[in-house]
Motif scaffolding. Structure first.
Motif, PDB file in Angstrom:
ATOM      1  N   GLU A  59      12.058  -2.408 -13.742  1.00 39.53           N
ATOM      2  CA  GLU A  59      11.472  -2.302 -15.189  1.00 39.53           C
ATOM      3  C   GLU A  59      10.821  -3.359 -15.530  1.00 39.53           C
ATOM      4  O   GLU A  59       9.962  -3.386 -16.063  1.00 39.53           O
ATOM      5  CB  GLU A  59      12.458  -2.036 -16.306  1.00 39.53           C
ATOM      6  N   THR A  60      11.361  -4.667 -15.106  1.00 33.62           N
ATOM      7  CA  THR A  60      10.770  -5.926 -15.614  1.00 33.62           C
ATOM      8  C   THR A  60       9.291  -6.065 -14.629  1.00 33.62           C
ATOM      9  O   THR A  60       8.257  -6.569 -15.261  1.00 33.62           O
ATOM     10  CB  THR A  60      11.679  -7.196 -15.230  1.00 33.62           C
ATOM     11  N   GLN A  63       6.737  -3.895 -16.338  1.00 34.00           N
ATOM     12  CA  GLN A  63       6.257  -4.584 -17.329  1.00 34.00           C
ATOM     13  C   GLN A  63       5.004  -5.602 -17.262  1.00 34.00           C
ATOM     14  O   GLN A  63       4.005  -5.752 -17.773  1.00 34.00           O
ATOM     15  CB  GLN A  63       7.376  -5.410 -18.397  1.00 34.00           C
ATOM     16  N   GLU A  64       5.338  -6.390 -16.092  1.00 29.45           N
ATOM     17  CA  GLU A  64       4.502  -7.646 -15.690  1.00 29.45           C
ATOM     18  C   GLU A  64       3.222  -7.022 -15.237  1.00 29.45           C
ATOM     19  O   GLU A  64       2.000  -7.562 -15.418  1.00 29.45           O
ATOM     20  CB  GLU A  64       5.260  -8.438 -14.578  1.00 29.45           C
ATOM     21  N   SER A  66       2.018  -4.061 -15.765  1.00 36.10           N
ATOM     22  CA  SER A  66       0.855  -3.366 -16.886  1.00 36.10           C
ATOM     23  C   SER A  66       0.519  -4.791 -17.887  1.00 36.10           C
ATOM     24  O   SER A  66      -0.879  -4.773 -18.293  1.00 36.10           O
ATOM     25  CB  SER A  66       1.780  -2.640 -17.982  1.00 36.10           C
ATOM     26  N   LYS A  67       0.982  -5.816 -17.958  1.00 37.29           N
ATOM     27  CA  LYS A  67       0.393  -7.324 -18.440  1.00 37.29           C
ATOM     28  C   LYS A  67      -0.684  -7.547 -17.561  1.00 37.29           C
ATOM     29  O   LYS A  67      -1.972  -7.978 -18.171  1.00 37.29           O
ATOM     30  CB  LYS A  67       1.377  -8.487 -18.678  1.00 37.29           C
TER      31      LYS A  67
END
Length: 115
Positions: A59-60, A63-64, A66-67
């Motif tokens: 999940e982390t 998120q990275e 997508s950043k």
């Protein structure tokens, strides 16, 4: 006739086996399970914890990622704006040239009429 060498090698083996004590089998099974079960349960809980940690890590990472995608889209937008500015400048130059040409042709027309 049938000689001693003609007899089946397995003949008489079943009668030679001692009777299996069901209670002894049950106790041996319980002993084996009690010996290995705690380690297996610890391994199971360690694997569950590892799996949960992997889910959090995934999940982390998502998120990275997508950043980074957002950063790339911002760079693309900046490139698009600079390209738009470049073409705007070209249009302004073309407009100025057209106005200058219009002025010259107007002056030429006026000077032709006066001739």
């Amino acid at each position: 006739g049938v000689g001693p060498s003609d007899a089946s090698p397995d003949e008489g083996v079943v009668e030679d086996l001692p009777l299996i004590d069901e209670r002894a089998v049950e106790q041996l099974t319980e002993g084996l399970i009690s010996h290995y079960l705690p380690d297996l349960q610890r391994s199971k809980s360690a694997l569950q914890e590892l799996t949960q940690n992997q889910v959090v890590l995934l999940e982390t990472l998502e998120q990275e990622i997508s950043k980074f995608k957002e950063c790339n889209s911002i760079v693309d937008i900046n490139a698009l704006f600079s390209e738009a500015k470049h073409y705007h400048n070209k249009l302004v130059n073309i407009r100025n040239e057209m106005m200058m040409l219009h002025e010259k042709t107007s002056k030429l027309k006026v000077s032709e009429i006066n001739i």
